[in-house]
Design a protein around this motif. Structure first.
Motif, short mmCIF file in Angstrom:
data_model
loop_
_atom_site.label_atom_id
_atom_site.label_comp_id
_atom_site.label_asym_id
_atom_site.label_seq_id
_atom_site.Cartn_x
_atom_site.Cartn_y
_atom_site.Cartn_z
N GLY A 55 0.78 -1.23 0.00
CA GLY A 55 0.00 0.00 0.00
C GLY A 55 0.81 1.29 0.00
O GLY A 55 0.32 2.32 -0.46
N GLY A 56 2.04 1.22 0.54
CA GLY A 56 2.82 2.44 0.63
C GLY A 56 2.50 3.30 1.84
O GLY A 56 3.01 4.40 1.98
N ASP A 57 1.63 2.80 2.74
CA ASP A 57 1.34 3.54 3.96
C ASP A 57 2.63 3.74 4.76
O ASP A 57 3.51 2.88 4.78
CB ASP A 57 0.35 2.76 4.82
N ILE A 70 10.25 8.47 5.09
CA ILE A 70 10.62 7.13 4.64
C ILE A 70 10.02 6.91 3.26
O ILE A 70 8.89 7.33 2.98
CB ILE A 70 10.16 6.05 5.64
N SER A 71 10.78 6.28 2.40
CA SER A 71 10.30 5.98 1.05
C SER A 71 10.91 4.67 0.60
O SER A 71 11.80 4.14 1.26
CB SER A 71 10.65 7.11 0.08
N ARG A 72 10.44 4.16 -0.52
CA ARG A 72 10.94 2.88 -0.97
C ARG A 72 11.21 2.90 -2.46
O ARG A 72 10.68 3.73 -3.20
CB ARG A 72 9.92 1.78 -0.65
N ASP A 73 12.04 1.98 -2.86
CA ASP A 73 12.33 1.76 -4.28
C ASP A 73 12.05 0.28 -4.52
O ASP A 73 12.85 -0.58 -4.17
CB ASP A 73 13.79 2.11 -4.57
N ASN A 74 10.89 0.00 -5.09
CA ASN A 74 10.50 -1.39 -5.26
C ASN A 74 11.43 -2.14 -6.20
O ASN A 74 11.66 -3.34 -6.02
CB ASN A 74 9.06 -1.46 -5.79
N ALA A 75 11.96 -1.46 -7.20
CA ALA A 75 12.84 -2.11 -8.16
C ALA A 75 14.10 -2.64 -7.47
O ALA A 75 14.63 -3.67 -7.85
CB ALA A 75 13.20 -1.16 -9.28
N LYS A 76 14.56 -1.89 -6.46
CA LYS A 76 15.77 -2.29 -5.75
C LYS A 76 15.45 -3.03 -4.45
O LYS A 76 16.37 -3.46 -3.77
CB LYS A 76 16.62 -1.07 -5.43
N ASN A 77 14.18 -3.13 -4.12
CA ASN A 77 13.77 -3.72 -2.85
C ASN A 77 14.48 -3.01 -1.70
O ASN A 77 15.13 -3.63 -0.84
CB ASN A 77 14.08 -5.22 -2.80
N ALA A 78 14.36 -1.70 -1.73
CA ALA A 78 15.12 -0.86 -0.79
C ALA A 78 14.23 0.20 -0.18
O ALA A 78 13.17 0.55 -0.73
CB ALA A 78 16.29 -0.19 -1.51
N PHE A 110 -0.96 -2.62 10.40
CA PHE A 110 0.26 -1.83 10.23
C PHE A 110 0.26 -0.59 11.11
O PHE A 110 1.25 -0.32 11.80
CB PHE A 110 0.42 -1.42 8.76
N ARG A 111 -0.79 0.15 11.13
CA ARG A 111 -0.77 1.43 11.85
C ARG A 111 -0.64 1.22 13.36
O ARG A 111 -0.13 2.09 14.06
CB ARG A 111 -2.01 2.24 11.51
N SER A 112 -1.06 0.10 13.87
CA SER A 112 -0.93 -0.14 15.31
C SER A 112 0.34 -0.91 15.65
O SER A 112 0.84 -0.79 16.77
CB SER A 112 -2.14 -0.91 15.84
#
Length: 133
Positions: A55-57, A70-78, A110-112
């Motif tokens: 979800g990207g939450d 915080i952010s992510r790079d799905n291609a790098k799994n990072a 996730f939020r809890s």
């Protein structure tokens, strides 16, 4: 099995910025949390931020809201942790953490649950962040 490798720590003056990076190898699964925790010598390890896939939450500790992203790079799994307006209280060893594959019911909590250490099965080696006044 999942291996996490962190980088990006260092020393800065108050008000400065750092960007932490964590790359995961292995099966993190299509649904997981990845997060950052920190620990200083006189404190318990605490959750700083986490991000939920798919979800990207995101969630943050109150002490870093508005300063850290915080952010992510799905291609790098990072995942990244952009830290701005750092202050001496942010000095700590920062650890990347990952749950590995989780069920939908865990994702819905996730939020809890994002800051609960026992929910994370994999940990990086830690990277030091030092902020001087």
């Amino acid at each position: 099995q999942v291996e996490l490798v962190e980088s990006g720590g260092g020393s800065v003056q108050a008000g400065g910025s750092l960007r932490l990076y964590c790359e995961a190898s292995g099966n993190t699964g299509p649904r997981n949390y990845m997060g950052w925790f920190r620990q200083s010598p006189d404190k318990e390890r605490e959750g700083v931020a986490a991000i939920y896939t798919p979800g990207g939450d995101t969630e943050y500790a109150d002490s870093v809201k508005g300063r850290f992203t915080i952010s992510r790079d799905n291609a790098k799994n990072a995942v990244y942790l952009q830290m701005n307006n750092l202050n001496p209280e942010d000095t700590a060893t920062y650890y990347c953490a990952a749950t590995g594959p989780i069920l939908l019911r865990d994702g819905l909590r996730f939020r809890s649950d994002w800051a609960v250490r026992r929910g994370y099965n994999y940990w990086g080696q830690g990277t030091q962040v030092t902020v001087s006044s």
